[in-house]
Design an enzyme around this catalytic site. Sequence first.
Site, PDB file in Angstrom:
ATOM      1  N   HIS A 141     -14.220   9.308  -5.404  1.00 38.49           N
ATOM      2  CA  HIS A 141     -13.096  10.207  -5.166  1.00 38.49           C
ATOM      3  C   HIS A 141     -13.529  11.638  -4.873  1.00 38.49           C
ATOM      4  CE1 HIS A 141     -13.429  10.692  -9.672  1.00 38.49           C
ATOM      5  NE2 HIS A 141     -13.187  11.946  -9.343  1.00 38.49           N
ATOM      6  N   ASP A 171     -15.527   3.354  -7.902  1.00 42.18           N
ATOM      7  CA  ASP A 171     -15.526   4.821  -7.836  1.00 42.18           C
ATOM      8  C   ASP A 171     -16.943   5.383  -7.746  1.00 42.18           C
ATOM      9  OD1 ASP A 171     -14.247   7.263  -7.603  1.00 42.18           O
ATOM     10  OD2 ASP A 171     -14.263   7.647  -9.764  1.00 42.18           O
ATOM     11  N   SER A 248     -16.738  15.401 -12.273  1.00 45.78           N
ATOM     12  CA  SER A 248     -16.829  14.038 -11.751  1.00 45.78           C
ATOM     13  C   SER A 248     -18.073  13.872 -10.892  1.00 45.78           C
ATOM     14  CB  SER A 248     -15.591  13.701 -10.920  1.00 45.78           C
ATOM     15  OG  SER A 248     -14.525  13.326 -11.735  1.00 45.78           O
TER      16      SER A 248
END
Length: 401
Positions: A141, A171, A248
């Site tokens: 993402h 992911d 992230s």
Amino acid sequence: MNLSLKQLAIYLSLLTIGSGAGLFGSRYLLPQNNLFRRLKNVTMASPPEYVVPNPVNGSMGTAGGDNVNFIATAVQRVGPAVVRINATRKVANPISDALKNPLLRRFFGEDEQPIPQERIERGTGSGFILSANGELLTNAHVVADTDTVQVTLKDGRTFEGRVAGVDAVTDVAVVKIRANDLPTVRLGNSQNLIPGQWAIAIGNPLGLDNTVTIGIISATDRTSAQVGVPDKRVSFIQTDAAINPGNSGGPLLNAQGEVIGVNTAIRADAQGLGFAIPIETAARIASELFTKGRVEHPFLGIEMADLSPTKKQQINQENQLNIQQDAGIAIKGVLDDSPAKRGGLLPGDIIQKVNGKAVKTSAQVQKLVESSSVGDILAIEVNRSGKIQTFKVQSGAYPKK
């Protein structure tokens, strides 16, 4: 009313910017799936750089004093291999779409200049260097919907990165930059983690590079459903390491400074809960992405649930089943035209073994299926109404959305 179309656009833009400024990091860096929007990114705050000796038995406050500990040692070793990733993408302009309404056009006039149909969104995430020749790992993402990104190293050097592959199912994504002799991380082992062990996270929250925090491993083998992202195929590591938008894709480390996971998200409705993708999963996906540019995931087409007396009653009522066991792994549903359907599995079956290996949780089944290859035949032993039966199920490829 004497408002012009242009004035209206300005007012709407201010409203959009005002409401979106604080949320952009999470909106851009998270997938569009509504469930995943409930998650935010992970991060940490970094101590000064010390020239430190190797830690003694992983203990804090060793011979160099209070400022010299295993955290500082790990950060000094790994920090140079953690990067900031800046990504941009074009998205639809909601103001432009709203003003396509013929009533609004007629009200404000047709002679106004058109509003651009697209606008640019920018977001920041983290990543880490796997190889000295510029192979990087991050979250899918973070780099979604873009082919190139800007990669900034801790020493200030900046490179244009090519997105070499993205796997939304786990992911995980990989990026390649043109460089040599780069600092790299050292991969560890997440298979034998025990709740209570130290966990160190490094990332770039809010643009603050190489920020570090420490916590513990809170739990392992959290299923995608438990985390709130049932469309993912990951058994997450749970940690209480502090979190902020922008982390992230950064590494989760053990006390020895080895990468044991990829920080990915936390639940927005909980405090002190962070999640990471186990490094074995991330490294395997990264290798396939660098080699083939894509990943095929084995797929059976069953919905599972771990039984308890309360859960049993709920499943029976919701699915019109007659499960008698209070423990085990129940198949709640079987998708039409799926490998499981063709193999003979039915709702209400209780999974006992996969390829001869006893299983007690749905997370174990998911791991065994995910570790196989598309096309493999899996022997699924089930208890069906008190009778033990084994079905041969040939896995298919996880369907594309």
